[in-house]
Write a protein that holds these residues in place. Structure first.
Motif, PDB file in Angstrom:
ATOM      1  N   ASN A 455      37.621   9.824  63.346  1.00  0.00           N
ATOM      2  CA  ASN A 455      38.966  10.406  63.381  1.00  0.00           C
ATOM      3  C   ASN A 455      39.995   9.284  63.354  1.00  0.00           C
ATOM      4  O   ASN A 455      39.926   8.337  64.160  1.00  0.00           O
ATOM      5  CB  ASN A 455      39.169  11.246  64.640  1.00  0.00           C
ATOM      6  N   VAL A 456      40.942   9.374  62.452  1.00  0.00           N
ATOM      7  CA  VAL A 456      42.021   8.389  62.376  1.00  0.00           C
ATOM      8  C   VAL A 456      43.061   8.725  63.447  1.00  0.00           C
ATOM      9  O   VAL A 456      43.202   9.886  63.855  1.00  0.00           O
ATOM     10  CB  VAL A 456      42.675   8.390  60.978  1.00  0.00           C
ATOM     11  N   PRO A 457      43.774   7.719  63.918  1.00  0.00           N
ATOM     12  CA  PRO A 457      44.863   8.023  64.864  1.00  0.00           C
ATOM     13  C   PRO A 457      45.886   8.956  64.228  1.00  0.00           C
ATOM     14  O   PRO A 457      46.158   8.877  63.028  1.00  0.00           O
ATOM     15  CB  PRO A 457      45.465   6.642  65.175  1.00  0.00           C
ATOM     16  N   GLN A 458      46.427   9.791  65.028  1.00  0.00           N
ATOM     17  CA  GLN A 458      47.375  10.800  64.530  1.00  0.00           C
ATOM     18  C   GLN A 458      48.677  10.705  65.307  1.00  0.00           C
ATOM     19  O   GLN A 458      48.671  10.760  66.542  1.00  0.00           O
ATOM     20  CB  GLN A 458      46.793  12.212  64.668  1.00  0.00           C
ATOM     21  N   PHE A 459      49.781  10.512  64.566  1.00  0.00           N
ATOM     22  CA  PHE A 459      51.107  10.558  65.171  1.00  0.00           C
ATOM     23  C   PHE A 459      51.595  12.000  65.191  1.00  0.00           C
ATOM     24  O   PHE A 459      51.273  12.782  64.287  1.00  0.00           O
ATOM     25  CB  PHE A 459      52.085   9.693  64.377  1.00  0.00           C
ATOM     26  N   PRO A 460      52.359  12.368  66.197  1.00  0.00           N
ATOM     27  CA  PRO A 460      52.883  13.746  66.233  1.00  0.00           C
ATOM     28  C   PRO A 460      53.740  14.063  65.015  1.00  0.00           C
ATOM     29  O   PRO A 460      53.730  15.185  64.524  1.00  0.00           O
ATOM     30  CB  PRO A 460      53.708  13.795  67.523  1.00  0.00           C
ATOM     31  N   GLN A 461      54.468  13.044  64.506  1.00  0.00           N
ATOM     32  CA  GLN A 461      55.312  13.217  63.332  1.00  0.00           C
ATOM     33  C   GLN A 461      55.098  12.038  62.399  1.00  0.00           C
ATOM     34  O   GLN A 461      54.925  10.894  62.848  1.00  0.00           O
ATOM     35  CB  GLN A 461      56.791  13.305  63.712  1.00  0.00           C
ATOM     36  N   LEU A 462      55.133  12.316  61.118  1.00  0.00           N
ATOM     37  CA  LEU A 462      54.963  11.242  60.138  1.00  0.00           C
ATOM     38  C   LEU A 462      56.266  10.509  59.864  1.00  0.00           C
ATOM     39  O   LEU A 462      56.250   9.414  59.289  1.00  0.00           O
ATOM     40  CB  LEU A 462      54.413  11.819  58.825  1.00  0.00           C
ATOM     41  N   THR A 482      53.764   7.134  70.207  1.00  0.00           N
ATOM     42  CA  THR A 482      52.376   7.189  70.656  1.00  0.00           C
ATOM     43  C   THR A 482      51.551   8.034  69.714  1.00  0.00           C
ATOM     44  O   THR A 482      51.929   9.159  69.384  1.00  0.00           O
ATOM     45  CB  THR A 482      52.295   7.778  72.071  1.00  0.00           C
ATOM     46  N   ALA A 483      50.438   7.524  69.297  1.00  0.00           N
ATOM     47  CA  ALA A 483      49.493   8.259  68.452  1.00  0.00           C
ATOM     48  C   ALA A 483      48.325   8.728  69.318  1.00  0.00           C
ATOM     49  O   ALA A 483      48.105   8.231  70.432  1.00  0.00           O
ATOM     50  CB  ALA A 483      48.991   7.391  67.302  1.00  0.00           C
ATOM     51  N   PHE A 484      47.582   9.693  68.795  1.00  0.00           N
ATOM     52  CA  PHE A 484      46.447  10.257  69.522  1.00  0.00           C
ATOM     53  C   PHE A 484      45.203  10.133  68.668  1.00  0.00           C
ATOM     54  O   PHE A 484      45.215  10.426  67.466  1.00  0.00           O
ATOM     55  CB  PHE A 484      46.698  11.730  69.860  1.00  0.00           C
ATOM     56  N   ASP A 485      44.130   9.687  69.307  1.00  0.00           N
ATOM     57  CA  ASP A 485      42.842   9.585  68.617  1.00  0.00           C
ATOM     58  C   ASP A 485      41.828  10.373  69.440  1.00  0.00           C
ATOM     59  O   ASP A 485      41.557  10.046  70.604  1.00  0.00           O
ATOM     60  CB  ASP A 485      42.419   8.115  68.502  1.00  0.00           C
ATOM     61  N   TYR A 496      49.125  -0.995  68.273  1.00  0.00           N
ATOM     62  CA  TYR A 496      50.303  -0.692  67.465  1.00  0.00           C
ATOM     63  C   TYR A 496      50.945  -1.994  66.992  1.00  0.00           C
ATOM     64  O   TYR A 496      51.021  -2.985  67.749  1.00  0.00           O
ATOM     65  CB  TYR A 496      51.327   0.108  68.280  1.00  0.00           C
ATOM     66  N   PHE A 497      51.408  -1.993  65.765  1.00  0.00           N
ATOM     67  CA  PHE A 497      52.159  -3.155  65.273  1.00  0.00           C
ATOM     68  C   PHE A 497      53.054  -2.691  64.137  1.00  0.00           C
ATOM     69  O   PHE A 497      52.843  -1.639  63.521  1.00  0.00           O
ATOM     70  CB  PHE A 497      51.228  -4.284  64.801  1.00  0.00           C
ATOM     71  N   ASN A 515      55.170  -2.528  71.713  1.00  0.00           N
ATOM     72  CA  ASN A 515      54.091  -2.818  72.647  1.00  0.00           C
ATOM     73  C   ASN A 515      52.780  -2.409  71.992  1.00  0.00           C
ATOM     74  O   ASN A 515      52.593  -1.233  71.646  1.00  0.00           O
ATOM     75  CB  ASN A 515      54.300  -2.030  73.940  1.00  0.00           C
ATOM     76  N   PRO A 516      51.851  -3.308  71.786  1.00  0.00           N
ATOM     77  CA  PRO A 516      50.630  -2.965  71.041  1.00  0.00           C
ATOM     78  C   PRO A 516      49.734  -1.984  71.790  1.00  0.00           C
ATOM     79  O   PRO A 516      48.851  -1.393  71.174  1.00  0.00           O
ATOM     80  CB  PRO A 516      49.944  -4.322  70.853  1.00  0.00           C
ATOM     81  N   GLU A 517      49.955  -1.820  73.096  1.00  0.00           N
ATOM     82  CA  GLU A 517      49.071  -0.956  73.868  1.00  0.00           C
ATOM     83  C   GLU A 517      49.571   0.483  73.951  1.00  0.00           C
ATOM     84  O   GLU A 517      48.778   1.429  73.868  1.00  0.00           O
ATOM     85  CB  GLU A 517      48.892  -1.522  75.275  1.00  0.00           C
ATOM     86  N   ASN A 518      50.870   0.643  74.118  1.00  0.00           N
ATOM     87  CA  ASN A 518      51.366   2.016  74.316  1.00  0.00           C
ATOM     88  C   ASN A 518      52.347   2.477  73.241  1.00  0.00           C
ATOM     89  O   ASN A 518      52.816   3.606  73.279  1.00  0.00           O
ATOM     90  CB  ASN A 518      52.028   2.140  75.688  1.00  0.00           C
ATOM     91  N   GLY A 519      52.723   1.618  72.275  1.00  0.00           N
ATOM     92  CA  GLY A 519      53.587   2.035  71.181  1.00  0.00           C
ATOM     93  C   GLY A 519      55.053   2.112  71.534  1.00  0.00           C
ATOM     94  O   GLY A 519      55.817   2.725  70.773  1.00  0.00           O
TER      95      GLY A 519
END
Length: 810
Positions: A455-462, A482-485, A496-497, A515-519
């Protein structure tokens, strides 16, 4: 003497009575006249003529007081004194006159009496019988009780019928309705009466017919004959001539093992065709029934019910044989018997069993189809259908059972698995036998799924739009992207980058940080709306799986303007906030343009919307200010009473919150003529463009007109020489405002020697919007020409934008 006299008197009386009786008897006829008539003779019928028969004179019957005396309860007869005829007065019923049958003859005795002289005649009228009565039985129903054991030919006396008529009209014979078992015999009794005997002509059987209904008919001898009937009800009395009988001679009964004590096995029903005590039956075991059987089963002697008395075990004893006798309670008791075979059936009392031979857990969620997960065996200790078992799992699962060998099954994958939808499966194996009722058992196993990075990470909105207020603090949090996997563990850990992109030689990583950990997205610098209005870049979220999967989201940063720039007044021009001095002819008409205030604001459209208003005014009734375009006009013509000096303070205020503003002070001086003003203009070292109104100078004077024409022609020639292309000039205004600082604003020509601006202006709308371009090198000089607005507009009407032309002079 008296006593003797009395005795003599009595004797005289007695003598006279005797003489009278002798004379009376002499007149009584000793002979009897006989007549006969049938009963039921109609009224008025003539029996006989007494005058003729007795030799009497008809004419004297009334005179001699002829009368009839009848010895009866009613006056059935009478005499007609006119004719001497004896006739029937009332209908005669022989049976009423002669109720007894002691004599066949029945007479009605009549005395006929006549006076003057006294004569008495005796007459007997015989009432002849007619057949007007039918035979009758004393009872309508005759009940007889006859035993079914009565021998053939037995006689039974019956009640005879009676007939009120006599002679041949009385009962003559009897008849019996048709019967298989009975007939009658007619007998003659004393005085000729008839009676009948019932004779049994066939042996009776109560069990075939318990009651016989017969009809006895009595017939008389009259013409026509009359008859009467009576019912004969013959009740057949029972004798114990039938033995009890069972429905079957042999019964085969099945009973399930472990049946509870008292359970009904069979209900025996023996029947006896007899009745009463002859049909009362008792049940008992015969001597051929074993003690084991009698201990296991109980026989109810009254009802014939056989119930379970002891425990039944199919494995110990499977068949029980017994013989049951049914005996009645008659005087000579009779009995019948039957044989019963009780077969004990196997009960489904053993539950099927499940044995998990192997089970693989956990498994990867990308496991191949038809892979064996588990091996299961099933068994049941019962026999027959009770030992046949079926294994199944719940429906709607991603697995199926596949039989590998006898009572062995494999659990295989039938559909693709997805740990993100179902992380684990509770698989319940249920085994059920085919007994009645069926028994079952179950075993539940838990199958866990191992995660695969699928499963690829998914953002709530593109696409994310983020609004940032300018003048923000560096390091301020802008948003959390924040994305969800749905994967697990390292497959779920996201980094995140910002995808690098340069704008105006500036990298996005220099403007923003994530922030690479929490977006969390941060701003690295303070943004100025007037310089940078928006940014568009991408942020990528990448998981830590192998291989890693990623997705990105588009970020649109919009810098939101703050009202951080105050309006700047660019017209009328002034040096370092000094006063602006203007001159205006006192002959100026109402509505003439005095001055025009122009301010600019570098903020956004909303914040840069400028309105103008007077902060101070010497005479409010003399000047008006358009709040949108900053034009100051006269509201009336000047009078001799008006002051020559006027001070106007105008404030330009933007539309921000809070609003910022700038002020300009204009000092107006009213003059009588424009000559000096023009002489002043000739002394200016700069080239300029001036427009005037000929009509104004005609009003001032003919001399001024010639001078104005000369100046106008000179200025026009100069402008044409400096411009590469001719431009259309607006019609000159009759009101020209000449600044002492060598500038003309609004509907005039502005000459400025400020080198800060390269190009000013602007078309300004009602809302006061200005456009200011880039500066020019120091020491440059420029001329700004303003094309006047359309004429004929009211103060509140929308005006077209003014166009300012800028020419650079070195």
């Amino acid at each position: 003497m008296d006593r003797v006299a009395t005795t003599g008197t009595w004797k005289g009386y007695v003598l006279l009575v005797v003489i009278f009786l002798l004379l009376f008897v002499k007149n009584i006829s000793t002979s009897v006249t006989h007549y006969s008539i049938p009963e039921e003779t109609k009224e008025g019928s003539v029996v006989a003529n007494l005058a003729t028969d007795l030799g009497l004179d008809v004419k004297t019957l009334t005179k001699r007081k002829m009368r009839l005396d009848i010895i009866a309860s009613k006056k059935y007869l009478d005499v007609n004194k006119e004719t001497g005829e004896l006739y029937v007065v009332e209908k005669i019923d022989r049976e009423n006159i002669c109720p007894t049958k002691s004599s066949v003859s029945c007479y009605l005795r009549v005395e006929v009496t006549l006076e003057n002289p006294l004569r008495i005649f005796n007459i007997e009228v015989e009432i002849l019988d007619m057949n007007d009565n039918a035979p009758q039985f004393r009872r309508d129903a005759i009940h007889l009780d006859i035993s079914e054991a009565t021998p053939k030919g037995e006689r039974f006396s019956l009640s005879n019928a009676v007939d009120a008529d006599v002679g041949s009209n009385s009962v003559k014979t009897y008849f019996l309705s048709e019967s298989e078992y009975f007939n009658i015999e007619v007998q003659t009794g004393r005085e000729g009466s008839k009676f009948a005997d019932l004779i049994l002509k066939k042996i009776l059987d109560r069990e075939k017919q318990a009651v016989h209904n017969l009809l006895l008919t009595a017939v008389d001898g009259g013409t026509p004959a009359r008859s009467g009937t009576a019912s004969i009800i013959v009740h057949i009395l029972d004798t114990n001539d039938n033995a009890p009988m069972f429905d079957k001679s042999i019964y085969n009964v099945k009973v399930i093992e472990n049946s509870p004590i008292g359970s009904l096995v069979i209900h025996l029903n023996a029947t006896d065709l007899d009745e009463a005590s002859n049909s009362d039956i008792t049940y008992s075991y015969s001597l051929y029934t074993s003690e084991k059987t009698q201990e296991t089963f109980n026989l109810n002697p009254t009802t014939g019910e056989i119930t379970v008395r002891g425990m039944l075990n199919y494995e110990d004893f499977r068949i029980y044989d017994m013989e049951v006798i049914a005996t009645d309670k008659g005087a000579n008791s009779l009995s019948g018997q039957c044989t019963i075979k009780i077969i004990v059936e196997d009960m489904n009392d053993n539950h099927p069993e499940i044995s998990i031979k192997s089970f693989q857990s956990p498994v990867s969620e990308d496991i191949a189809l038809n892979t064996v997960i588990a091996v299961v065996s099933v068994s049941d200790k019962d026999s027959g259908d009770n030992g046949v078992v079926d294994l199944h799992i719940p429906d709607n699962m991603h697995f199926k059972l596949r039989e590998s060998s006898d009572n062995y099954y494999e659990l295989v994958v039938s559909e693709p698995l997805d740990r993100e939808k179902v992380p684990e499966y509770e698989i319940t194996f249920t085994v059920t036998d085919r007994g009645s009722p069926p028994l079952s058992d179950n075993e539940t196993m838990t199958l866990e799924l191992l995660d695969v990075n699928d499963n690829v990470p998914q953002f709530p909105q593109l696409f994310n739009t983020i609004r940032v207020m300018e003048n923000n603090a560096p390091g301020a949090l802008l948003s959390s992207l924040t994305a969800f996997d749905p994967d697990l563990h390292e497959n779920q850990y996201l980094v995140y980058f910002i995808i690098e992109r340069e704008i105006a030689n500036t990298s996005m990583s220099m403007l923003f940080s994530i922030n690479p950990e929490n977006g969390n997205l941060y701003a690295l610098k303070t943004f100025d709306y007037e310089i940078e209005k928006e940014f568009l870049f991408h942020i990528e979220a990448r998981d830590s799986g192998s291989p890693p999967l990623s997705s990105n989201v588009t970020v649109h940063i919009i810098i939101v303007d703050q009202n951080d720039n105050a309006p700047v007044i660019v017209s009328p021009w002034r040096a370092h906030g000094s006063l602006v001095e203007e001159k205006i002819p006192r002959s100026t008409d109402k509505g003439s343009l005095v001055a025009k205030v122009i301010a600019i604001d570098t903020d956004s459209v909303h914040n840069s919307r400028i309105t103008y208003q007077f902060l101070q005014v010497t005479d409010a009734s003399l000047f008006s200010l358009d709040q949108y375009n900053g034009e100051i006009r006269t509201m009336r013509m000047f009078s001799y009473k008006d002051s020559r000096h006027h001070r106007l303070v105008v404030v330009a205020k933007d539309n921000g919150e809070p609003a910022l503003s700038a002020t300009v002070t204009i000092k107006l001086l009213t003059v009588e003529t424009d000559v000096k003003a023009y002489s002043d203009m000739t002394e200016m070292p700069l080239e300029y463009d001036i427009f005037s109104d000929i009509n104004l100078y005609l009003v001032i004077g003919l001399g001024s007109v010639s001078f104005l024409l000369l100046i106008t022609i000179l200025v026009t020639i100069v402008l044409k020489c400096q411009k590469p292309k001719p431009s259309k000039a607006a019609p000159p205004s009759r009101n020209s405002v000449i600044s002492e600082r060598n500038s003309t604003i609004a509907d005039s020509t502005l000459v400025s020697n400020d080198a800060y601006w390269y190009s000013l202006f602007l078309a300004e709308t009602r809302k006061g919007k200005l456009v200011v371009r880039q500066p020019v090198p120091k020491g440059s000089r420029y001329i700004v020409s303003s094309i006047p607005r359309g004429t004929g507009l009211s103060e509140t009407s929308d005006s077209a934008a003014s166009t300012l032309q800028v020419r650079t002079m070195m």
